[in-house]
Design an enzyme around this catalytic site. Structure first.
Site, PDB file in Angstrom:
ATOM      1  N   TYR A  15      69.259  25.582  86.415  1.00  0.00           N
ATOM      2  CA  TYR A  15      68.689  24.378  85.327  1.00  0.00           C
ATOM      3  C   TYR A  15      67.627  23.431  85.808  1.00  0.00           C
ATOM      4  CZ  TYR A  15      68.859  20.924  81.699  1.00  0.00           C
ATOM      5  OH  TYR A  15      68.633  19.823  80.687  1.00  0.00           O
ATOM      6  N   LYS A  30      66.862  27.784  83.141  1.00  0.00           N
ATOM      7  CA  LYS A  30      66.309  27.225  82.008  1.00  0.00           C
ATOM      8  C   LYS A  30      65.420  26.122  82.683  1.00  0.00           C
ATOM      9  CE  LYS A  30      67.852  23.547  78.899  1.00  0.00           C
ATOM     10  NZ  LYS A  30      69.118  22.659  78.294  1.00  0.00           N
TER      11      LYS A  30
END
Length: 292
Positions: free
Chosen positions: A133, A161
């Site tokens: 992320y 992400k």
């Protein structure tokens, strides 16, 4: 389960700031009914920063229990100390979650080599699939595509992400990873463009209040029906943007309350309730989206 519209779920609380089991069940039921691909439990939107370690684990386990196999659950397990991130991750090794979302270390701003070693160490201590992320606006640390490419060679690091909103990152990362590495947008406003460039879905704040629309948009994009997907996206665009009129998750919690999905928009300090001005802006965006 790691593609399409994945919701970054809010953590509902009662007026005293305790996690509300009944509202959590209502939220999960809403996402099951409206086609959300998976739930991220206790990420940034789920207020991981203001939950204790015990509460963090308890909310993930409660989410798993209430989901009851109807929708996959991904646990947020990021920390700015590698040992802490490993400990959080290992807590869920045999829990039934399908993977972990692990943010880059925040505040201490490691080098690219430090980032590589951090995520490598976490992956070596679990068999759970890991989703990287990258959200520099929150962490003060930007994981570059070259580092992602190195990490993608590790067997159980399966996705990222990418929340910079920089669409050139899609091309840069795709050139450095295998075809089965999953690219997820972390920015609702640019998510459709991200998918049109080869991304596989979005971990979404907007999906908290527009689950069916986000699921439909992602499905249409996956099928190559971008004109139809864009019609949905244009209706949601004010919402994508205005859910960040104040720091996340302040606006989206109020929006959930406005739609009757949760009983209160209670947050824990230092997060404070939405201002009257912010509320008016989010209300208008909900109305534009046809949700209110």
């Amino acid at each position: 389960m790691f593609t399409g519209s994945i919701v970054a779920l809010v953590t509902p609380m009662d007026e005293k700031g305790n996690v509300s089991r009944s509202c959590l069940k209502k939220l999960i039921d809403y996402h099951v009914a409206n086609g959300t691909s998976a739930i991220v439990s206790v990420g940034t939107t789920g207020e991981s920063a203001t939950l204790s370690h015990d509460e963090h684990g308890d909310v993930v386990m409660m989410t798993l229990e209430l989901a009851d196999g109807r929708i996959p659950v991904i646990a947020g397990t990021g920390a700015n100390a590698t040992a802490e991130a490993i400990s959080l991750t290992q807590r869920f090794n045999d829990s039934g979650i399908v993977g972990c979302l692990t943010v880059t270390p925040y505040y201490n701003r490691p080098t690219q080599e430090g980032l590589f070693q951090h995520f490598k160490a976490i992956a070596e201590h679990t068999d759970l699939p890991q989703i990287l992320y990258n959200v520099p606006s929150r962490t003060g640390c930007d994981m570059l595509p070259e580092t992602v490419g190195r990490l993608a060679e590790i067997k159980n690091i399966i996705a990222i992400k990418e929340a910079t909103g920089n669409l050139t990152r899609v091309h840069q990362i795709k050139e450095l990873v295998s075809d089965d590495f999953i690219l997820l947008s972390g920015d609702d406003a640019s998510a459709l463009d991200f998918m049109q460039l080869g991304g596989h879905g979005v971990i979404s704040v907007t999906a908290n209040v527009a689950a069916r629309d986000m699921a439909d948009m992602c499905k249409l994009a996956a099928e190559g029906q971008f004109a139809e997907a864009r019609a949905i996206n244009q209706r949601l665009m004010p919402l994508h943007n205005k859910l960040f009129v104040e720091p996340n998750p302040i606006p989206v919690k109020w929006a959930c309350k406005a739609l009757g999905l949760v009983a209160t928009d209670t947050l824990r300090l230092p997060m404070t309730p939405i201002t009257d001005h912010g509320r008016d802006i989010v209300k208008a965006a909900l109305q534009h989206a046809g949700l209110l």
